[in-house]
Every structure is written in C-alpha cells, then in structure tokens.
Design a protein around this motif. Structure first.
Motif, PDB file in Angstrom:
ATOM      1  N   CYS A  47       0.807  -1.228   0.000  1.00  0.00           N
ATOM      2  CA  CYS A  47       0.000   0.000   0.000  1.00  0.00           C
ATOM      3  C   CYS A  47       0.836   1.272   0.000  1.00  0.00           C
ATOM      4  CB  CYS A  47      -0.939   0.013   1.208  1.00  0.00           C
ATOM      5  SG  CYS A  47      -0.088   0.235   2.795  1.00  0.00           S
ATOM      6  N   ALA A  48       2.168   1.152   0.077  1.00  0.00           N
ATOM      7  CA  ALA A  48       3.097   2.287   0.099  1.00  0.00           C
ATOM      8  C   ALA A  48       2.993   3.135   1.355  1.00  0.00           C
ATOM      9  CB  ALA A  48       2.906   3.173  -1.136  1.00  0.00           C
ATOM     10  N   GLN A  49       2.321   2.627   2.388  1.00  0.00           N
ATOM     11  CA  GLN A  49       2.265   3.325   3.674  1.00  0.00           C
ATOM     12  C   GLN A  49       3.664   3.369   4.285  1.00  0.00           C
ATOM     13  OE1 GLN A  49      -0.535   4.553   5.669  1.00  0.00           O
ATOM     14  NE2 GLN A  49       1.191   5.401   6.780  1.00  0.00           N
ATOM     15  N   GLN A  50       4.061   4.537   4.828  1.00  0.00           N
ATOM     16  CA  GLN A  50       5.354   4.674   5.488  1.00  0.00           C
ATOM     17  C   GLN A  50       5.239   4.205   6.930  1.00  0.00           C
ATOM     18  OE1 GLN A  50       8.654   5.952   4.463  1.00  0.00           O
ATOM     19  NE2 GLN A  50       8.982   4.838   6.373  1.00  0.00           N
ATOM     20  N   LEU A  51       5.935   3.127   7.267  1.00  0.00           N
ATOM     21  CA  LEU A  51       6.000   2.690   8.659  1.00  0.00           C
ATOM     22  C   LEU A  51       6.988   3.581   9.407  1.00  0.00           C
ATOM     23  CD1 LEU A  51       5.982  -1.194   8.278  1.00  0.00           C
ATOM     24  CD2 LEU A  51       4.068   0.403   8.373  1.00  0.00           C
ATOM     25  N   VAL A  52       6.876   3.625  10.726  1.00  0.00           N
ATOM     26  CA  VAL A  52       7.693   4.554  11.500  1.00  0.00           C
ATOM     27  C   VAL A  52       8.557   3.827  12.515  1.00  0.00           C
ATOM     28  CG1 VAL A  52       5.867   6.292  11.285  1.00  0.00           C
ATOM     29  CG2 VAL A  52       6.007   4.915  13.366  1.00  0.00           C
ATOM     30  N   LYS A  98      15.992   3.132  23.478  1.00  0.00           N
ATOM     31  CA  LYS A  98      17.298   2.948  22.841  1.00  0.00           C
ATOM     32  C   LYS A  98      17.160   2.748  21.334  1.00  0.00           C
ATOM     33  CE  LYS A  98      20.364   0.131  24.290  1.00  0.00           C
ATOM     34  NZ  LYS A  98      20.994  -1.121  24.794  1.00  0.00           N
ATOM     35  N   GLU A  99      16.196   1.932  20.926  1.00  0.00           N
ATOM     36  CA  GLU A  99      16.036   1.651  19.501  1.00  0.00           C
ATOM     37  C   GLU A  99      15.798   2.923  18.709  1.00  0.00           C
ATOM     38  OE1 GLU A  99      13.504  -1.473  16.804  1.00  0.00           O
ATOM     39  OE2 GLU A  99      12.341  -0.170  18.120  1.00  0.00           O
ATOM     40  N   LYS A 100      15.031   3.832  19.285  1.00  0.00           N
ATOM     41  CA  LYS A 100      14.667   5.057  18.584  1.00  0.00           C
ATOM     42  C   LYS A 100      15.771   6.110  18.627  1.00  0.00           C
ATOM     43  CE  LYS A 100      11.947   8.394  16.927  1.00  0.00           C
ATOM     44  NZ  LYS A 100      11.431   8.423  15.555  1.00  0.00           N
ATOM     45  N   HIS A 101      16.582   6.143  19.685  1.00  0.00           N
ATOM     46  CA  HIS A 101      17.448   7.301  19.938  1.00  0.00           C
ATOM     47  C   HIS A 101      18.945   7.049  19.814  1.00  0.00           C
ATOM     48  CE1 HIS A 101      14.301  10.090  21.394  1.00  0.00           C
ATOM     49  NE2 HIS A 101      13.677   8.974  21.712  1.00  0.00           N
ATOM     50  N   GLN A 102      19.397   5.802  19.828  1.00  0.00           N
ATOM     51  CA  GLN A 102      20.840   5.565  19.837  1.00  0.00           C
ATOM     52  C   GLN A 102      21.434   5.551  18.427  1.00  0.00           C
ATOM     53  OE1 GLN A 102      22.112   1.995  21.854  1.00  0.00           O
ATOM     54  NE2 GLN A 102      24.270   2.561  21.779  1.00  0.00           N
ATOM     55  N   ILE A 103      22.487   6.356  18.247  1.00  0.00           N
ATOM     56  CA  ILE A 103      23.291   6.335  17.013  1.00  0.00           C
ATOM     57  C   ILE A 103      24.614   5.647  17.350  1.00  0.00           C
ATOM     58  CG2 ILE A 103      24.498   7.701  15.266  1.00  0.00           C
ATOM     59  CD1 ILE A 103      22.554   9.966  15.767  1.00  0.00           C
ATOM     60  N   ARG A 104      24.931   4.594  16.628  1.00  0.00           N
ATOM     61  CA  ARG A 104      26.218   3.928  16.814  1.00  0.00           C
ATOM     62  C   ARG A 104      27.197   4.437  15.753  1.00  0.00           C
ATOM     63  NH1 ARG A 104      22.323   0.266  18.422  1.00  0.00           N
ATOM     64  NH2 ARG A 104      22.741  -0.818  20.385  1.00  0.00           N
ATOM     65  N   TYR A 105      28.472   4.176  15.954  1.00  0.00           N
ATOM     66  CA  TYR A 105      29.484   4.724  15.048  1.00  0.00           C
ATOM     67  C   TYR A 105      30.623   3.723  14.864  1.00  0.00           C
ATOM     68  CZ  TYR A 105      32.103   5.313  19.341  1.00  0.00           C
ATOM     69  OH  TYR A 105      32.750   5.051  20.513  1.00  0.00           O
ATOM     70  N   THR A 106      31.373   3.905  13.812  1.00  0.00           N
ATOM     71  CA  THR A 106      32.628   3.176  13.598  1.00  0.00           C
ATOM     72  C   THR A 106      33.610   4.131  12.918  1.00  0.00           C
ATOM     73  OG1 THR A 106      31.892   2.343  11.449  1.00  0.00           O
ATOM     74  CG2 THR A 106      31.556   0.896  13.348  1.00  0.00           C
ATOM     75  N   PHE A 107      34.881   3.816  13.042  1.00  0.00           N
ATOM     76  CA  PHE A 107      35.926   4.519  12.292  1.00  0.00           C
ATOM     77  C   PHE A 107      36.657   3.469  11.460  1.00  0.00           C
ATOM     78  CE2 PHE A 107      35.158   7.582  15.634  1.00  0.00           C
ATOM     79  CZ  PHE A 107      35.286   8.798  14.986  1.00  0.00           C
ATOM     80  N   VAL A 108      36.508   3.555  10.168  1.00  0.00           N
ATOM     81  CA  VAL A 108      37.157   2.609   9.259  1.00  0.00           C
ATOM     82  C   VAL A 108      38.269   3.351   8.525  1.00  0.00           C
ATOM     83  CG1 VAL A 108      36.852   1.049   7.308  1.00  0.00           C
ATOM     84  CG2 VAL A 108      35.006   1.337   8.986  1.00  0.00           C
ATOM     85  N   LYS A 109      39.512   2.974   8.816  1.00  0.00           N
ATOM     86  CA  LYS A 109      40.682   3.670   8.261  1.00  0.00           C
ATOM     87  C   LYS A 109      40.586   5.177   8.516  1.00  0.00           C
ATOM     88  CE  LYS A 109      41.524   0.231   4.662  1.00  0.00           C
ATOM     89  NZ  LYS A 109      41.681  -0.042   3.196  1.00  0.00           N
ATOM     90  N   GLY A 110      40.149   5.507   9.724  1.00  0.00           N
ATOM     91  CA  GLY A 110      40.072   6.903  10.130  1.00  0.00           C
ATOM     92  C   GLY A 110      38.821   7.626   9.673  1.00  0.00           C
ATOM     93  N   GLN A 111      37.982   6.981   8.867  1.00  0.00           N
ATOM     94  CA  GLN A 111      36.777   7.615   8.352  1.00  0.00           C
ATOM     95  C   GLN A 111      35.571   7.258   9.223  1.00  0.00           C
ATOM     96  OE1 GLN A 111      36.721   9.869   5.706  1.00  0.00           O
ATOM     97  NE2 GLN A 111      38.933   9.661   6.050  1.00  0.00           N
ATOM     98  N   LEU A 112      34.845   8.286   9.653  1.00  0.00           N
ATOM     99  CA  LEU A 112      33.688   8.108  10.524  1.00  0.00           C
ATOM    100  C   LEU A 112      32.490   7.577   9.744  1.00  0.00           C
ATOM    101  CD1 LEU A 112      31.998   8.599  13.146  1.00  0.00           C
ATOM    102  CD2 LEU A 112      31.661  10.952  12.311  1.00  0.00           C
ATOM    103  N   LYS A 113      31.805   6.611  10.319  1.00  0.00           N
ATOM    104  CA  LYS A 113      30.536   6.131   9.786  1.00  0.00           C
ATOM    105  C   LYS A 113      29.533   6.098  10.937  1.00  0.00           C
ATOM    106  CE  LYS A 113      32.530   3.181   6.168  1.00  0.00           C
ATOM    107  NZ  LYS A 113      31.919   3.849   5.021  1.00  0.00           N
ATOM    108  N   LEU A 114      28.393   6.736  10.739  1.00  0.00           N
ATOM    109  CA  LEU A 114      27.337   6.754  11.747  1.00  0.00           C
ATOM    110  C   LEU A 114      26.231   5.783  11.354  1.00  0.00           C
ATOM    111  CD1 LEU A 114      26.964  10.585  12.474  1.00  0.00           C
ATOM    112  CD2 LEU A 114      28.241   8.881  13.797  1.00  0.00           C
ATOM    113  N   GLU A 115      25.819   4.994  12.313  1.00  0.00           N
ATOM    114  CA  GLU A 115      24.707   4.056  12.096  1.00  0.00           C
ATOM    115  C   GLU A 115      23.462   4.621  12.772  1.00  0.00           C
ATOM    116  OE1 GLU A 115      23.282  -0.387  13.491  1.00  0.00           O
ATOM    117  OE2 GLU A 115      25.422   0.080  13.474  1.00  0.00           O
ATOM    118  N   PRO A 162      19.444   5.276  13.916  1.00  0.00           N
ATOM    119  CA  PRO A 162      18.360   4.396  14.378  1.00  0.00           C
ATOM    120  C   PRO A 162      17.591   3.861  13.182  1.00  0.00           C
ATOM    121  CG  PRO A 162      18.392   6.445  15.638  1.00  0.00           C
ATOM    122  CD  PRO A 162      19.350   6.621  14.496  1.00  0.00           C
ATOM    123  N   PRO A 163      16.926   2.720  13.324  1.00  0.00           N
ATOM    124  CA  PRO A 163      16.189   2.155  12.184  1.00  0.00           C
ATOM    125  C   PRO A 163      15.096   3.106  11.704  1.00  0.00           C
ATOM    126  CG  PRO A 163      15.558   1.087  14.243  1.00  0.00           C
ATOM    127  CD  PRO A 163      16.751   1.928  14.546  1.00  0.00           C
TER     128      PRO A 163
END
Length: 542
Positions: free
Chosen positions: A268-273, A435-452, A454-455
């Motif tokens: 139905c193309a409804q956007q889940l949240v 936590k599921e809604k508010h937590q941002i996780r991160y990694t540094f791959v070869k010095g480059q930041l990547k933010l993960e 929330p779903p």
C-alpha cells in the motif's frame, strides 16, 4: 554389568525401605510419562498405607495433566487425578501452585471451566501466588467454548493479581472477541498485542486475518474522524498508533506482503515509523533517571547539572565523548583520541544545519586535554560555546549523558550497550524501546567516521491515521524477507478526508511522539546516512 555388580544392586534394592522404593519408582514413571504404571504403583502404596508427601501428589497430578492430551488416557487421567487431589486434601497436605495448576487442567479437560477458575480464585487461602499457567486452563476453556464474558472475567482477575498476558492468551481473547462480534474488545486486544510482542505467530496472524475478513469488521468504523485529534494522538503516543478506535468504513483488504528497507509497505506504500516511547513515558523516564542519579551522588552535583541543562537545551544530539575518544585506543596507557570526538561533532553539526551537539565526559578528561597544547584550542572552543559538560569528580558521567538525551528528547551517539550496573536499574522494555529510537552507533574505518542511524521503522504492529494496520509475522531472519499483514480500506482516504501527506509522514518518522529537535535536522541525519550507503553500494549492472 558383571555378576558382582548385579548382586550388589539386588542387595541394595532389598535394603530399600518401601517409602524409598515407591519414591524412586514414581520418579521413573514421571520420567517416562507412564501414567498407567504410576496408577498401579499408587494403588499398591495406598494399600500398604505408605505416607505421601507433596512431591508425590504433584508428580501424580502432573502425569494426569499431561496424559489428558491422549484420547485413550483422558478419561482415566481425569478420574484418577481427582482421586489423587481428594486424597491430598484428606491427608492435610497443603496444595502449592503446581498442585492447583495441574488440577485446573484436569477440570478444564473434564469440561468444568468454572471449577478450573474457582481453583485459581481460592488459591490465596493456601498463601500461594498464581502464575500465568495457573490461569491458562480456565481462560483457554472459556475462549474455546465462546464463553466470552467468563473469559473477560478471568483476564480481569489476572490483572488484579499482577499476572501479565502473553501472546497465546491475548490471541485467544482476540479470537473469542472476533468470533462473538466484540469489535471494541478486538481493537483493545490488537493494541495489547502491539505492546506485548514485536512479531506475531502464524496462528495469531490467522486470527487477525479472519477478523478483518469478517462481515462484522466491515460494518464497524467512523466515516468521518477528527484528523487533527488522530494526528496529535499519534505524535503524543510516540508514532505508530493512535488508539482512537476504528477509522474509515467499508470492506478491508487483507494481504500478505513485505516492507522495503526504507520502511514503505510494498503493498500500500504506507510509510512505517520508528516508534518512540510516548511523551508521558519520556517524562516519567527522565524523572526516574534523575531520582536514581541524585540518590547515588555523594554531592548535589546532579541537581546543578539539571539547572545547567535547562539553559543549554537547544541541541539535536548528545555525544558520549569518553566512549568515542577511547574507541579502539590503548586502554592500558589511557589513550584518548580527541580527533575522533571532534569528527563526530563536526559531522553532527553538518548534518543538522549547524546545530551543535552536547558533549559529555569526566572533568579529569577536560583537565588532561587542556594541559595538552594540541588539544587545548578545541576543548576551550567547546567550553566557550557551552556545548561541553564536564561531569564532576565522584560522579558517573553515564547518568549525565543519558538523562540529557532523555530529557531533551535527543539522539545519543554512543556504542555503549548500556548493560552495566546503572543500566540494570532501568532494565525494562521501555528502556529498550527508547534505545532503539534514539541511539546512534558509530565506527571509524581507516580513520573515516561512519554513523549508524536508528532504524527507519520499528518491527512492531502499527496503526496509521488512515486506519490501516501493518502486522509483522515471526519466522524470517531477514527483515526484507519478513512477511507482514497489510490491512487497509481501499479508498478510505478519499472517502473520509484523511490522508497521510508527506509532511505528516516525515514528522511522525522523525519525531515519533515528542522530539523537541528540529524535524529537518533529524531527516538530514537520516538522509546523510542513507546517501553514504547508496554511494557505497555497488552500481547495478541492469
């Protein structure tokens, strides 16, 4: 076994008292689920006037209650089980919860749901607390026999005893409510499922399908609804549901489908949240955090921090500086990588249109960094801008950044799984949803930041403002392959004037219920992460 061993075993058996031999033989019957042998054993023990204890009675009742599923043994199991129970009462042995549960099962198998329920209602005279399984025989009996009012009475008694329903019980109540045309109760139990489980079982999904395909379901609903009231309820509740009753009119379209990675229903193309906790839950959560922190502080530091936070509340994100600075560092040498924290701060500023996050770490960290000439300028800039809070000596900085994230309804950048002692105090389902809604996780791959981020959507039953429902079904490891029930009323938006426009959808996805942050900022954070993923994805050859 050699002859010597056999002889010793025989001698040991001869030396056993009748009571010990009865106990051992009964244990063997229980292990083998051999009811007939247990009956013979019991008859012999009674004739020999052996004394039974509670464990013996419960073992016999357990064997009877498990044998009722066998049609060839059911009658004997019920009859013998009640003989055992009456013998227990006559000898003055006090029943425990296992006793009552087993007898309640026998009563239900006999077709006496009222007695099964009466056993639970009177269990208190034995100073015994009922459990979920204690109620099951009566509840399921009434549900299966469409005695809906008695089923509701059992649920009411469970609530008064503090016994929480789980999916099998809610599903049974949902089914009997559906089959007896209790539309208000069906609506209520759908929301109880939403609160209790993430994904429903196949049998529960079938019950939900049957309801929405029924004539009764097509007849209920409001043709016109207060759109503003429904939208406000969705925002206040955290997104994903409004709880204002059936919306729309006409037949329901029930289909099994999947959900795209961006959270849109393939059907139905409804956007889940990504559902948040409600405003009321957020405020209660913040208050409980503050109370726990103040209780454990040796000085009134946390109260001073609360006052400081009132004046520095214009942020989108909170940064656990210590967690980021120590990421992949040498802990033995107390290594701290300030450039990593700086990279996170800069990225968040960029993604939120220049809005600074709040950074937290311990006061000793600030002193050490300002003593370093290469770090002093950055730290002093953050202090001057009021975006760095140094927690005082004797304080646990975890309380501070967590409280700030909850109180200000912000995103939180940390890889801390929040499992240590202070988080154990908060160990409940509400904390996990937050936590599921508010937590941002991160990694540094070869010095480059990547933010993960929330779903983009929560795998949980969702109710939209148009009145549609989306129900995830258990059984798939991959979320993209997960089966969902998509339940809609075709054309309901045009008929009722309710339409989930793009702006409303963005607000719900971004804010959940009550995020004070700028909606555009949150979307920029999400969009930035999505853009990077697209850039990293191999180009299509098609």
């Amino acid at each position: 076994m050699d002859s010597t061993g056999t002889a010793k075993a025989r001698k040991k058996s001869k030396n056993q008292s009748p009571e010990v031999k009865f106990h051992l033989d009964l244990t063997t019957c229980s292990r083998r689920k051999d009811l007939l042998s247990a009956i013979t054993l019991c008859e012999t023990a009674i004739s020999e006037k052996l004394k039974f204890n509670q464990q013996h009675f419960n073992t016999l009742l357990y064997l009877c209650s498990t044998a009722i599923s066998d049609p060839s043994l059911k009658e004997s199991a019920v009859s013998f089980g009640f003989r055992v129970y009456n013998h227990l009462l006559s000898t003055g042995v006090v029943p425990n919860e296992a006793t009552v549960t087993a007898v309640a099962r026998l009563a239900a198998a006999k077709g006496d749901g009222d007695y099964a329920f009466e056993l639970v209602k009177t269990i208190g005279k034995y100073k015994v607390t009922p459990r979920l399984r204690t109620y099951d025989p009566a509840l399921f009996y009434f549900c299966e026999n469409l005695e809906v009012d008695k089923a509701y009475e059992v649920e009411k008694h469970m609530n008064s005893a503090g016994v929480e329903l789980e999916e099998p019980q809610i599903s049974a109540l949902l089914k009997v409510s559906s089959e007896t045309g209790k539309e208000d109760e069906v609506y209520e139990y759908l929301h109880k499922l939403r609160r209790s489980v993430k994904c429903v079982s196949e049998s529960t999904a079938k019950t939900i399908e049957d309801w929405f395909c029924s004539e009764k379901a097509s007849d209920i609903g409001e043709s016109t609804s207060d759109v503003g009231l429904i939208r406000e309820a969705i925002l206040s509740n955290g997104g994903g549901w409004h709880g204002k009753g059936w919306t729309g009119t006409g037949n329901w379209a029930v289909k099994r489908t999947n959900v795209y990675s961006n959270g849109k229903c393939c059907c139905c193309a409804q956007q889940l949240v990504c559902a948040d906790i409600s405003c009321a839950e957020t405020e209660s959560f913040a208050q409980s955090l503050a109370a726990l922190a103040i209780e454990r502080e040796t000085q009134p530091n946390f109260i001073s921090f609360q006052e400081w936070l009132e004046e520095h509340n214009h942020c989108d994100t909170i940064v656990d500086g210590a967690n980021i600075g120590l990421y992949q560092q040498n802990f033995v040498d107390s290594g701290f990588n300030l450039p990593q924290v700086e990279a996170v701060v800069k990225e968040l500023c960029k993604m939120s249109g220049g809005n600074w996050p709040l950074v937290f770490w311990h006061n000793k960290r600030t002193r050490a960094l300002t003593d370093n000439s290469s770090h002093r300028k950055v730290v002093e800039e953050w202090i001057n801008k009021g975006v760095l809070y140094s927690t005082p000596i004797g304080s646990n900085d975890d309380w501070y950044w967590l409280y700030a994230a909850v109180k200000l309804k912000c995103l939180l950048v940390t890889n801390d799984e929040m499992r240590d002692h202070i988080f154990e105090l908060l160990g409940n389902e509400l904390f996990l949803r937050w936590k599921e809604k508010h937590q941002i996780r991160y990694t540094f791959v070869k010095g480059q930041l990547k933010l993960e981020m929330p779903p983009l959507y929560s795998v949980v039953i969702q109710e939209s403002e148009t009145g549609s429902w989306h129900v995830p079904i258990a059984g798939n490891d991959s979320e993209l392959e997960r089966t969902w029930l998509c339940v809609t009323r075709p054309g309901v938006s045009a008929a009722s004037g309710i339409q989930l426009n793009a702006e409303t959808s963005e607000n719900i996805v971004a804010r959940g219920s009550c995020a004070s942050m700028n909606v555009g900022s949150y979307n920029q954070l999400h969009d930035s992460a999505i853009a990077r993923k697209r850039k990293e994805r191999p180009s299509s050859t098609s």
